[in-house]
Design a protein around this motif. Structure first.
Motif, mmCIF file in Angstrom:
data_model
loop_
_atom_site.group_PDB
_atom_site.id
_atom_site.type_symbol
_atom_site.label_atom_id
_atom_site.label_comp_id
_atom_site.label_asym_id
_atom_site.label_seq_id
_atom_site.Cartn_x
_atom_site.Cartn_y
_atom_site.Cartn_z
ATOM 1 N N LEU A 34 11.615 -133.376 -25.258
ATOM 2 C CA LEU A 34 11.812 -131.943 -25.514
ATOM 3 C C LEU A 34 10.903 -131.105 -24.629
ATOM 4 C CD1 LEU A 34 12.101 -131.709 -29.417
ATOM 5 C CD2 LEU A 34 13.911 -131.374 -27.742
ATOM 6 N N ILE A 35 9.635 -131.505 -24.576
ATOM 7 C CA ILE A 35 8.662 -130.749 -23.774
ATOM 8 C C ILE A 35 9.048 -130.792 -22.297
ATOM 9 C CG2 ILE A 35 6.249 -130.703 -23.002
ATOM 10 C CD1 ILE A 35 5.471 -131.640 -25.815
ATOM 11 N N GLU A 36 9.520 -131.952 -21.839
ATOM 12 C CA GLU A 36 9.927 -132.084 -20.438
ATOM 13 C C GLU A 36 11.061 -131.119 -20.101
ATOM 14 O OE1 GLU A 36 8.314 -133.917 -18.356
ATOM 15 O OE2 GLU A 36 9.607 -133.559 -16.606
ATOM 16 N N LEU A 37 11.995 -130.934 -21.060
ATOM 17 C CA LEU A 37 13.121 -130.022 -20.846
ATOM 18 C C LEU A 37 12.670 -128.561 -20.840
ATOM 19 C CD1 LEU A 37 16.237 -129.463 -20.751
ATOM 20 C CD2 LEU A 37 16.177 -129.465 -23.249
ATOM 21 N N CYS A 38 11.719 -128.232 -21.709
ATOM 22 C CA CYS A 38 11.383 -126.820 -21.938
ATOM 23 C C CYS A 38 10.174 -126.308 -21.146
ATOM 24 C CB CYS A 38 11.129 -126.595 -23.429
ATOM 25 S SG CYS A 38 12.520 -127.016 -24.493
ATOM 26 N N LYS A 39 9.282 -127.204 -20.699
ATOM 27 C CA LYS A 39 8.014 -126.742 -20.110
ATOM 28 C C LYS A 39 8.159 -125.933 -18.819
ATOM 29 C CE LYS A 39 6.831 -130.979 -17.544
ATOM 30 N NZ LYS A 39 5.839 -132.087 -17.457
ATOM 31 N N PRO A 40 9.291 -126.060 -18.058
ATOM 32 C CA PRO A 40 9.414 -125.180 -16.888
ATOM 33 C C PRO A 40 9.446 -123.696 -17.235
ATOM 34 C CG PRO A 40 10.914 -127.045 -16.708
ATOM 35 C CD PRO A 40 10.370 -127.068 -18.095
ATOM 36 N N VAL A 60 11.921 -125.948 -30.913
ATOM 37 C CA VAL A 60 10.814 -125.852 -29.959
ATOM 38 C C VAL A 60 10.238 -124.444 -30.035
ATOM 39 C CG1 VAL A 60 10.161 -125.904 -27.529
ATOM 40 C CG2 VAL A 60 11.799 -127.573 -28.409
ATOM 41 N N GLU A 61 8.931 -124.343 -30.168
ATOM 42 C CA GLU A 61 8.275 -123.035 -30.261
ATOM 43 C C GLU A 61 7.456 -122.769 -29.006
ATOM 44 O OE1 GLU A 61 4.912 -120.700 -32.981
ATOM 45 O OE2 GLU A 61 5.980 -122.446 -33.816
ATOM 46 N N PHE A 62 7.772 -121.673 -28.318
ATOM 47 C CA PHE A 62 7.021 -121.260 -27.144
ATOM 48 C C PHE A 62 5.824 -120.405 -27.560
ATOM 49 C CE2 PHE A 62 9.354 -122.586 -23.418
ATOM 50 C CZ PHE A 62 10.627 -122.840 -23.887
ATOM 51 N N ALA A 63 4.864 -120.303 -26.673
ATOM 52 C CA ALA A 63 3.678 -119.486 -26.949
ATOM 53 C C ALA A 63 4.028 -118.001 -26.924
ATOM 54 C CB ALA A 63 2.582 -119.793 -25.936
ATOM 55 N N ASP A 64 5.053 -117.643 -26.155
ATOM 56 C CA ASP A 64 5.393 -116.231 -25.968
ATOM 57 C C ASP A 64 6.904 -116.039 -26.068
ATOM 58 O OD1 ASP A 64 6.161 -114.011 -23.601
ATOM 59 O OD2 ASP A 64 4.508 -113.442 -24.932
ATOM 60 N N LEU A 65 7.324 -114.926 -26.641
ATOM 61 C CA LEU A 65 8.746 -114.629 -26.820
ATOM 62 C C LEU A 65 9.487 -114.598 -25.491
ATOM 63 C CD1 LEU A 65 11.143 -113.745 -28.619
ATOM 64 C CD2 LEU A 65 10.337 -111.390 -28.382
ATOM 65 N N ASN A 66 8.868 -114.022 -24.454
ATOM 66 C CA ASN A 66 9.541 -113.897 -23.162
ATOM 67 C C ASN A 66 9.853 -115.249 -22.537
ATOM 68 O OD1 ASN A 66 9.613 -111.082 -23.149
ATOM 69 N ND2 ASN A 66 7.534 -110.929 -22.349
ATOM 70 N N GLN A 67 9.050 -116.258 -22.876
ATOM 71 C CA GLN A 67 9.310 -117.596 -22.350
ATOM 72 C C GLN A 67 10.590 -118.175 -22.958
ATOM 73 O OE1 GLN A 67 5.635 -119.497 -23.429
ATOM 74 N NE2 GLN A 67 4.470 -118.581 -21.741
ATOM 75 N N ILE A 69 13.060 -116.364 -24.184
ATOM 76 C CA ILE A 69 14.151 -115.564 -23.624
ATOM 77 C C ILE A 69 14.515 -116.058 -22.230
ATOM 78 C CG2 ILE A 69 14.796 -113.260 -22.805
ATOM 79 C CD1 ILE A 69 13.126 -112.100 -25.082
ATOM 80 N N SER A 70 13.504 -116.432 -21.458
ATOM 81 C CA SER A 70 13.739 -116.929 -20.092
ATOM 82 C C SER A 70 14.584 -118.197 -20.106
ATOM 83 C CB SER A 70 12.385 -117.197 -19.417
ATOM 84 O OG SER A 70 12.567 -117.778 -18.140
ATOM 85 N N MET A 71 14.304 -119.096 -21.047
ATOM 86 C CA MET A 71 15.072 -120.348 -21.108
ATOM 87 C C MET A 71 16.518 -120.093 -21.537
ATOM 88 S SD MET A 71 14.131 -123.908 -23.075
ATOM 89 C CE MET A 71 15.153 -125.384 -22.817
ATOM 90 N N ILE A 72 16.686 -119.254 -22.551
ATOM 91 C CA ILE A 72 18.035 -118.912 -23.009
ATOM 92 C C ILE A 72 18.829 -118.256 -21.881
ATOM 93 C CG2 ILE A 72 19.321 -117.332 -24.509
ATOM 94 C CD1 ILE A 72 18.480 -119.675 -26.090
ATOM 95 N N SER A 73 18.211 -117.313 -21.193
ATOM 96 C CA SER A 73 18.887 -116.579 -20.121
ATOM 97 C C SER A 73 19.262 -117.496 -18.971
ATOM 98 C CB SER A 73 17.989 -115.445 -19.610
ATOM 99 O OG SER A 73 17.676 -114.537 -20.645
ATOM 100 N N TYR A 74 18.366 -118.426 -18.666
ATOM 101 C CA TYR A 74 18.620 -119.334 -17.537
ATOM 102 C C TYR A 74 19.863 -120.178 -17.790
ATOM 103 C CZ TYR A 74 18.127 -123.203 -14.255
ATOM 104 O OH TYR A 74 18.358 -124.140 -13.282
ATOM 105 N N TYR A 75 19.940 -120.822 -18.955
ATOM 106 C CA TYR A 75 21.062 -121.713 -19.227
ATOM 107 C C TYR A 75 22.342 -120.956 -19.573
ATOM 108 C CZ TYR A 75 18.131 -125.819 -18.821
ATOM 109 O OH TYR A 75 17.316 -126.810 -18.322
#
Length: 315
Positions: A34-40, A60-67, A69-75
């Protein structure tokens, strides 16, 4: 959003959260995967793996909301889907703002959901609306509604825990679509947990309980009639509300009237979905359900006052 069968479900705008819900993961997906998928996309502060009856979901919980959002937007815009071990992973915002790893009561997955409908009173949300919302995720076997200190609640029974988990993960914390609610209802949030029940005991079909697996279950007429509100016509007189369900009172019963007999009579005007026969005030009555109001109206107009058998029997 679409179900696995390709049938459209309710569309809604998700509220961003720093917690993401991942579905369709490989069996026993590890935290490292999971971390490998999300850490970028940012720093991972917490995970919850192997969630759901099939252990193929995670948070998976990110440290910041924008992070997040970035993953959702990317995929959402990428031609290449998120994958773990070559398997496509579906990602959405969670309705929670943080991951709580201790599994409390109500978190153990089962096939029956306990739904608290906040912001409404009994009667504000019909059992048909509840059925419509939850059947978007699979066949609903039974529904029972009741009032407790927590408010208006419902038990929703599915065939299996996997279907119940999908419904819970998709609807918990969200609202019933506004167009399905009565005009005076301004807020209607769903809080969903798993119930310890596995098979609900429904004794009657009524406005408070339904068994969709048994169309021949007795109907509680008083309960159904109690939901009907008088409607006034242009002349000020009470107007009979139109419905796709007809209530037939059968008089001068000289011969037996069975479900098969009624089906033969009423199916001449369209597809009959359900029939229920019951006794009330010493007489025989039946509820006949059509797919729409128009078909029911045609059948009512044609059959009102007519006899099932020659000689004036079974009017």
């Amino acid at each position: 959003m679409s179900s696995s069968s390709g049938q459209p479900q309710f569309r809604y705008t998700q509220t961003p959260s720093k917690v993401l819900h991942l579905r369709n993961l490989p069996w026993e997906c590890t935290e490292e995967e999971l971390i490998e998928l999300c850490k970028p996309f940012g720093k991972i502060v917490n995970t919850k793996c192997n969630v759901g009856a099939n252990r193929n979901q995670a948070f998976v919980e990110f440290a910041d909301l924008n992070q997040a959002i970035s993953m959702i937007s990317y995929y959402a815009s990428s031609s290449e889907p998120a994958q773990v071990r070559g398997k496509t992973v579906y990602i959405q915002y969670s309705n929670r703002q943080e991951i709580v790893n201790n599994k409390a009561s109500g978190e153990v997955a089962g096939n029956v959901l306990l739904v608290t409908i906040e912001g409404v009173e009994a009667g504000d949300v019909s059992i048909d609306v509840i059925h419509l919302v939850f059947s978007a995720f699979g066949f609903v076997h039974k529904i029972a509604t009741f009032e407790k200190a927590a408010g208006f609640q419902a038990l929703i029974q599915y065939n299996d825990a996997a279907t119940a988990s999908e419904a819970r993960n998709s609807l918990d914390g969200r609202s019933i679509p506004r167009y399905l609610l009565q005009d005076h209802v301004t807020s209607c949030h769903l809080r969903i947990s798993f119930s310890a029940h596995t098979d609900l005991n429904i004794k009657f079909q009524s406005h408070r309980s339904r068994d969709y697996t048994n169309p021949y279950l007795p109907v509680n007429p008083s309960a159904i009639e109690g939901t009907l509100q008088p409607v006034l016509g242009p002349d000020g007189k009470i107007k009979e509300p139109e419905s796709n369900v007809l209530l037939a009172s059968i008089e001068n019963m000289q011969y037996a009237v069975t479900v098969d007999v009624l089906h033969t009579v009423f199916s001449a005007f369209g597809t009959v979905q359900k029939i229920a026969i019951f006794e009330k005030n010493g007489g025989t009555q039946a509820l006949i359900q059509y797919p729409d109001v128009t078909t029911a109206a045609v059948a009512k107009e044609a059959l009102e006052g007519h006899c099932i058998y020659d000689g004036g029997y079974c009017v």
